[in-house]
Design a protein around this motif. Structure first.
Motif, PDB file in Angstrom:
ATOM      1  N   ALA A 195      23.849 -14.836 -21.010  1.00 33.97           N
ATOM      2  CA  ALA A 195      23.409 -16.208 -21.511  1.00 33.97           C
ATOM      3  C   ALA A 195      24.535 -16.684 -22.212  1.00 33.97           C
ATOM      4  O   ALA A 195      25.034 -17.979 -22.034  1.00 33.97           O
ATOM      5  CB  ALA A 195      22.062 -16.203 -22.303  1.00 33.97           C
ATOM      6  N   GLU A 196      25.261 -15.986 -22.969  1.00 31.54           N
ATOM      7  CA  GLU A 196      26.349 -16.643 -24.018  1.00 31.54           C
ATOM      8  C   GLU A 196      27.454 -16.830 -22.989  1.00 31.54           C
ATOM      9  O   GLU A 196      27.968 -17.875 -23.197  1.00 31.54           O
ATOM     10  CB  GLU A 196      26.366 -15.579 -25.099  1.00 31.54           C
ATOM     11  CG  GLU A 196      27.622 -16.194 -26.144  1.00 31.54           C
ATOM     12  CD  GLU A 196      28.144 -15.287 -27.020  1.00 31.54           C
ATOM     13  OE1 GLU A 196      27.293 -14.040 -27.350  1.00 31.54           O
ATOM     14  OE2 GLU A 196      29.023 -15.349 -27.428  1.00 31.54           O
ATOM     15  N   HIS A 197      27.685 -15.941 -22.114  1.00 31.94           N
ATOM     16  CA  HIS A 197      28.896 -16.104 -21.106  1.00 31.94           C
ATOM     17  C   HIS A 197      28.792 -17.377 -20.488  1.00 31.94           C
ATOM     18  O   HIS A 197      29.692 -17.829 -20.296  1.00 31.94           O
ATOM     19  CB  HIS A 197      29.098 -14.740 -20.380  1.00 31.94           C
ATOM     20  CG  HIS A 197      30.226 -14.807 -19.495  1.00 31.94           C
ATOM     21  ND1 HIS A 197      31.305 -14.611 -19.745  1.00 31.94           N
ATOM     22  CD2 HIS A 197      30.323 -15.415 -18.174  1.00 31.94           C
ATOM     23  CE1 HIS A 197      32.147 -14.766 -18.450  1.00 31.94           C
ATOM     24  NE2 HIS A 197      31.431 -15.364 -17.649  1.00 31.94           N
ATOM     25  N   TYR A 198      27.725 -17.558 -19.924  1.00 30.76           N
ATOM     26  CA  TYR A 198      27.585 -18.917 -18.920  1.00 30.76           C
ATOM     27  C   TYR A 198      27.317 -19.955 -19.786  1.00 30.76           C
ATOM     28  O   TYR A 198      27.153 -20.971 -19.125  1.00 30.76           O
ATOM     29  CB  TYR A 198      26.389 -18.552 -18.110  1.00 30.76           C
ATOM     30  CG  TYR A 198      26.712 -17.689 -16.909  1.00 30.76           C
ATOM     31  CD1 TYR A 198      27.147 -18.193 -15.734  1.00 30.76           C
ATOM     32  CD2 TYR A 198      26.609 -16.261 -16.771  1.00 30.76           C
ATOM     33  CE1 TYR A 198      27.776 -17.493 -14.703  1.00 30.76           C
ATOM     34  CE2 TYR A 198      26.970 -15.578 -15.881  1.00 30.76           C
ATOM     35  CZ  TYR A 198      27.488 -16.076 -14.757  1.00 30.76           C
ATOM     36  OH  TYR A 198      27.909 -15.446 -13.613  1.00 30.76           O
ATOM     37  N   GLY A 199      27.177 -19.949 -21.053  1.00 34.22           N
ATOM     38  CA  GLY A 199      26.998 -21.214 -21.792  1.00 34.22           C
ATOM     39  C   GLY A 199      28.174 -22.247 -21.618  1.00 34.22           C
ATOM     40  O   GLY A 199      29.162 -21.784 -21.841  1.00 34.22           O
ATOM     41  N   GLU A 253      24.004 -21.994 -15.588  1.00 32.84           N
ATOM     42  CA  GLU A 253      23.770 -21.218 -16.829  1.00 32.84           C
ATOM     43  C   GLU A 253      22.471 -20.586 -16.463  1.00 32.84           C
ATOM     44  O   GLU A 253      21.729 -20.289 -15.558  1.00 32.84           O
ATOM     45  CB  GLU A 253      23.390 -22.488 -17.698  1.00 32.84           C
ATOM     46  CG  GLU A 253      22.432 -23.558 -17.397  1.00 32.84           C
ATOM     47  CD  GLU A 253      22.597 -24.702 -18.311  1.00 32.84           C
ATOM     48  OE1 GLU A 253      21.577 -25.438 -18.412  1.00 32.84           O
ATOM     49  OE2 GLU A 253      23.563 -24.690 -19.145  1.00 32.84           O
ATOM     50  N   THR A 257      25.777  -4.900 -17.692  1.00 28.91           N
ATOM     51  CA  THR A 257      25.606  -6.057 -17.537  1.00 28.91           C
ATOM     52  C   THR A 257      25.917  -6.978 -16.225  1.00 28.91           C
ATOM     53  O   THR A 257      25.454  -7.945 -15.681  1.00 28.91           O
ATOM     54  CB  THR A 257      26.693  -6.829 -18.555  1.00 28.91           C
ATOM     55  OG1 THR A 257      26.261  -6.332 -19.946  1.00 28.91           O
ATOM     56  CG2 THR A 257      26.410  -8.386 -18.785  1.00 28.91           C
ATOM     57  N   THR A 284      19.739  -7.167 -23.999  1.00 24.13           N
ATOM     58  CA  THR A 284      20.944  -7.132 -24.563  1.00 24.13           C
ATOM     59  C   THR A 284      21.960  -7.706 -23.464  1.00 24.13           C
ATOM     60  O   THR A 284      22.625  -8.676 -23.726  1.00 24.13           O
ATOM     61  CB  THR A 284      21.624  -5.725 -25.044  1.00 24.13           C
ATOM     62  OG1 THR A 284      20.794  -5.424 -26.071  1.00 24.13           O
ATOM     63  CG2 THR A 284      23.049  -5.857 -25.777  1.00 24.13           C
ATOM     64  N   ALA A 337      20.941 -11.457 -23.097  1.00 22.00           N
ATOM     65  CA  ALA A 337      21.748 -12.202 -24.248  1.00 22.00           C
ATOM     66  C   ALA A 337      23.263 -12.412 -23.964  1.00 22.00           C
ATOM     67  O   ALA A 337      23.927 -13.518 -24.264  1.00 22.00           O
ATOM     68  CB  ALA A 337      21.416 -11.764 -25.552  1.00 22.00           C
ATOM     69  N   GLU A 338      23.823 -11.339 -23.684  1.00 23.51           N
ATOM     70  CA  GLU A 338      25.266 -11.458 -23.409  1.00 23.51           C
ATOM     71  C   GLU A 338      25.546 -12.430 -22.218  1.00 23.51           C
ATOM     72  O   GLU A 338      26.510 -13.338 -22.279  1.00 23.51           O
ATOM     73  CB  GLU A 338      25.836 -10.183 -22.872  1.00 23.51           C
ATOM     74  CG  GLU A 338      27.277  -9.651 -23.079  1.00 23.51           C
ATOM     75  CD  GLU A 338      27.467  -8.235 -22.779  1.00 23.51           C
ATOM     76  OE1 GLU A 338      28.301  -8.030 -21.803  1.00 23.51           O
ATOM     77  OE2 GLU A 338      26.779  -7.427 -23.422  1.00 23.51           O
TER      78      GLU A 338
END
Lengths: 252, 189, 189
Positions: free
Chosen positions: B42-46, B51, B6, B36, B39-40
């Motif tokens: 994108a969630e972390h930077y949300g 972003e 990641t 994966t 997705a990880e």
């Protein structure tokens, strides 16, 4: 087309045709002025407004572009069709024509709206930004050279064969040259005055290729020696044996 | 602790000058599950100031939209499109692929020479083959850069496109009918 | 949840084209404690693929140092060695160390500069000093990688070399009227 004219303050729409992008644009703005959903607009009212507008513009001695007049003529025709008693023969019907005009106005309006919504989005480089100083990615393509051991040895063989060609040439071609044949026939015929067959002058060989070559060059040699007056040549008929003997006058 | 792969995907996307496809990312980040990792990330930077977004199958980091007011002042306004160009761009985006005649039928005026040029120069519009119809007209469509610039994940994200389609306003345009009935030789204003 | 001011500092640093001083940052991000925000961000990015660094009082994001190798990736594409290059390689292998002029004399054609470059790029040929002769020509020899690629323990394994020599096929070749002759001294090296 834009005109600076003293306009009355109560004019709702400026009498400047230059403000519009063509008749459809003008129609759309007039339709919007009805302040109802475009699907609900009164086409008759719209036609009235358009014709009035052009009349007003003409009153101010504005030059009116042809396409505005064409539209005006078409709208006047549509209006009369809508007001006259229905003619069932007419196709498309005036209502159908009015519906098409309405659809066109709706389409243009929708795209105008969509354009405005696009421009209002968070735009990259105006509202949102990519990284200011990215390091950049590099993908270096590198050739993975391929050759097999066989390629290598074959190449070496090719090189060697190319650099030593002479040896092969002599060994392969079995030829009796004309010069050799002249020398040989001349020596063998000597001073013999009896006729002998051409074949008897040929070198002994098991190689049919060499024999063919020797026969051809010996025949040519015989002709050459005859031309010089050293030998006489005789043949009794076509395909008969070719006979050869030294020329008497030539004797020392 | 962030997974090594990641981190590699994060670094690759950060360093890139352009949005990257998962394949592009894999070429740099090495073996791993790119989807994966994306997705990880994108969630972390949300909810952060930066972003991770997807634009037409390509991914990139950008500043959060709600911070535009802070960042905008230092930048000059990007090219301002004329009304004609804006409408033309919208028509291409919502109808693509679409011919020039169809654009003109919708707008009711001829398209000035420069209008399509401006859109192509901006990198938002591209020629997209020809229609197999009489005259084989050239077709236009939007580009990857168009999606990126206007923050669209795909054309499905175009504002209101579903409603417009349902209302029949994106149906194919009958070019010949339009010209017959609303002949317009006028120039664009 | 990240503090709004920290988000603003994060976005400002991300979008900036150059490293920023805390004053620069404050000018964009608005009122807030820049130092605290920077400390918070530095900690947040610690161990990630991107890190926040300070250089001479200016702050910027950069790819994590241990991932720098990802930014430059080499992709290998198989390519077949040309005939000229294969011949040249064979000559070097059988005659090394050998000068370019000697290679050309054996091949009977000029050797393009690129041919030797390709062999060196492939890692099969190396420069091997200069000959102590007029002009001090550069010599070429094969490498360990050459032996490895072609499955040879040593150059002694080159098949048929003794037979070829016995047949006189490896005799020195005249270079310009026999002034230069191939040395065979280093052949079995």
């Amino acid at each position: 087309m834009a005109a600076e004219l003293p306009l009355r303050a109560e004019d709702e729409l400026q009498l400047s045709l230059g403000a519009w992008e063509g008749p459809l644009d003008l129609l759309l703005n007039l339709a919007r002025a009805q302040k109802v959903d475009l699907a609900q607009i009164s086409i008759l009212q719209l036609v009235e407004q358009y014709l009035e507008y052009l009349t007003g513009a003409r009153a101010f001695k504005l030059e009116i572009a042809a396409d505005y007049l064409v539209m005006a003529a078409w709208l006047a025709y549509l209006k009369s069709c809508l007001l006259l008693p229905k003619d069932p023969q007419q196709d498309p019907s005036p209502e159908e024509l009015a519906a098409r005009l309405q659809l066109r106005l709706q389409r243009l309006d929708a795209m105008r709206e969509a354009g405005a919504r696009l421009m209002a989005r968070d735009r990259l480089g105006r509202d949102v930004f990519a990284r200011g100083a990215p390091e950049g990615l590099r993908l270096v393509r590198k050739a993975a050279w391929q050759a097999t051991a066989f390629d290598l040895y074959a190449a070496y063989g090719t090189v060697r064969a190319r650099s030593a060609p002479v040896v092969h040439m002599v060994a392969r071609r079995a030829v009796l040259t004309l010069e050799e044949a002249i020398e040989r026939v001349s020596a063998l015929v000597g001073a013999r005055l009896e006729w002998r067959r051409l074949e008897s002058f040929l070198p002994v060989t098991q190689d049919p290729q060499f024999r063919r070559s020797a026969l051809a060059s010996s025949f040519a040699a015989a002709l050459e020696l005859a031309r010089k007056g050293h030998v006489e040549v005789q043949q009794d008929g076509p395909f008969a044996p070719i006979m050869l003997r030294a020329r008497a006058a030539n004797m020392p | 602790m962030t997974a090594p792969f990641t981190r590699a995907v994060e670094a690759t996307l950060f360093a890139s000058e352009e949005p990257l496809t998962p394949d592009d990312i894999a070429a740099h980040a090495g073996p791993g599950d790119v989807r994966t990792a994306l997705a990880e990330l994108a969630e972390h930077y949300g909810g952060r100031g930066v972003e991770l977004v997807e634009r037409g199958g390509r991914w990139h980091f950008q500043t959060a939209g709600d911070l535009a007011h802070l960042l905008r002042r230092t930048r000059e306004e990007p090219r301002r499109l004329s009304r004609a160009a804006t409408e033309t761009l919208a028509i291409i985006a919502y109808h693509e692929p679409v011919s020039r005649a169809e654009i003109e039928a919708i707008r009711g005026v001829q398209t000035a020479k420069g209008t399509l040029d401006v859109l192509m120069e901006a990198g938002w519009v591209r020629p997209a083959g020809r229609r197999e119809a009489p005259g084989r007209p050239l077709l236009y469509a939007t580009t990857q850069a168009f999606l990126g610039h206007f923050g669209l994940q795909s054309r499905r994200d175009l504002p209101g496109i579903d409603d417009l389609r349902a209302a029949g306003l994106l149906d194919p345009v009958d070019v010949s009918l339009g010209q017959l009935q609303l002949e317009s030789g006028g120039e664009e204003g």
